[in-house]
Structures are given as C-alpha cells and as structure tokens.
Design a protein around this motif. Sequence first.
Motif, short mmCIF file in Angstrom:
data_model
loop_
_atom_site.label_atom_id
_atom_site.label_comp_id
_atom_site.label_asym_id
_atom_site.label_seq_id
_atom_site.Cartn_x
_atom_site.Cartn_y
_atom_site.Cartn_z
N PRO A 93 46.76 40.65 40.62
CA PRO A 93 46.66 40.91 39.18
C PRO A 93 45.25 40.65 38.66
O PRO A 93 44.76 41.37 37.78
CB PRO A 93 47.67 39.94 38.57
N GLU A 94 44.59 39.62 39.22
CA GLU A 94 43.23 39.29 38.78
C GLU A 94 42.25 40.42 39.14
O GLU A 94 41.39 40.78 38.32
CB GLU A 94 42.75 37.98 39.45
N GLU A 95 42.40 40.99 40.33
CA GLU A 95 41.52 42.08 40.74
C GLU A 95 41.72 43.31 39.87
O GLU A 95 40.76 44.00 39.51
CB GLU A 95 41.77 42.43 42.22
N VAL A 96 42.96 43.57 39.50
CA VAL A 96 43.24 44.71 38.62
C VAL A 96 42.62 44.47 37.24
O VAL A 96 42.04 45.39 36.65
CB VAL A 96 44.77 44.94 38.50
N ARG A 97 42.69 43.23 36.77
CA ARG A 97 42.09 42.91 35.46
C ARG A 97 40.58 43.09 35.49
O ARG A 97 39.98 43.60 34.53
CB ARG A 97 42.45 41.49 35.03
N VAL A 98 39.96 42.69 36.60
CA VAL A 98 38.50 42.85 36.75
C VAL A 98 38.13 44.33 36.70
O VAL A 98 37.15 44.72 36.05
CB VAL A 98 38.00 42.19 38.05
#
Length: 207
Positions: A93-98
């Motif tokens: 989820p963090e990579e998608v947010r980035v």
Amino acid sequence: MKDAYSLILAAIEAGTYRPGDRLVESELAERFGVSRTPVREALQRLETQAMLVRDGRSLIVASLDHNQLAELYVVRAELEALAARLAARHASPEEVRVLGQMLEEDSASRSDPQALARSNRRFHRQIHLASHNRYLVQQLDLVHRSMALMAQTSLAAEGRSEAALAEHEKIVAAIASGDGDAADKALRRHISMAWETRLKLEAHAHG
C-alpha cells in the motif's frame, strides 16, 4: 560519495554530455573532484557497456541509430509491462501511495520537459521496484541506462507531457486495484505512444 562511474553516468543521463560529445579524462577528473585513475576505470566500464565508443583515440558518448532505438523500445515494452503486472500483484500500500504522490508532483512540472523527464525516470523506477523482482529490476536498469543515449526526451514534443501524465494515471490506477492485465496493457500503451512520438521527432529532425 558517488563513485566516478555513477557521476559520469548521471551526467550522461542528465544530458550534460550528449551523444557525440567527447569525454576527456583530465576534464572529468577536475569536474568531479576525483583522481584520474577511477575516471579511467569508469570510462573503460562505460565503453564495455556500449555507453561510450572510440573515435580514434578519443571516447565519445554513443548514439543510437533507428534500428537500435526500435529494438530498445521492443525490449522496454515487454519488461516494463511485466514490471507493471508484477507490481499489481506485489506492491505494498505504501508503494502505491508513493506512485500516487509522484503523479501529483509530475502535474506540477508538466511545463518543464527536462524536469518531467527526471520525474518520469523516477516514476518508472518505482514501478520496477514495486515488482519485487530483483532480476527484472537489473534488466530494466540496463534498458534505462541505454535510453540515456537518446538525444532528447520524447516528453519535449508538443502535447506529449499531458498525454504521458494521463497514461501514468491509468497505470497507477491498475496497479492500485491489483489488476495485472490492465497494468500490463496500460504500460504497453504508454511505451507505444512514447515510441510513436519519438518516430515523429525523428521524422521532423530529418525532414
């Protein structure tokens, strides 16, 4: 502290040294504040990677002919599409947010082709990393290194920056929804449009 190889490669990627430019050992050592031995070793390494070619006794930044460009885009489309497909499956989820944040930053720099080219590289690199496949990341690093040998970014073409940003949004949406097929398709289309734009730039340059 970056090594001589990384510094010279970054300068080629940034367009400081362009295809056809001669690289002089002593000038590079002075510019980057390093001794000549690591510069010499870096130049030899870049020559073996076909980033530099010999012109008599000099080393110049290589340029890609039409066939090399076409071959590079074929490989890029396949590998990038695979990275997007795997990112849809494995991205945190963090990579998608980035990736989403990168889209916002890109929108702010859409009037500056060079800034957009830099952020475009970061965006694609983030997708590569989100694939969570180290061998794929290594291969894509090679492809993107060769792409630094293009004389100008396709994002400089009129209207291309807006279209590229819209294509990026579709790619991120597909990755965020975990749809590997859609991510693959969106990235293939993105690379296809970039290649089409580059062909038009080539035609105008030689027209």
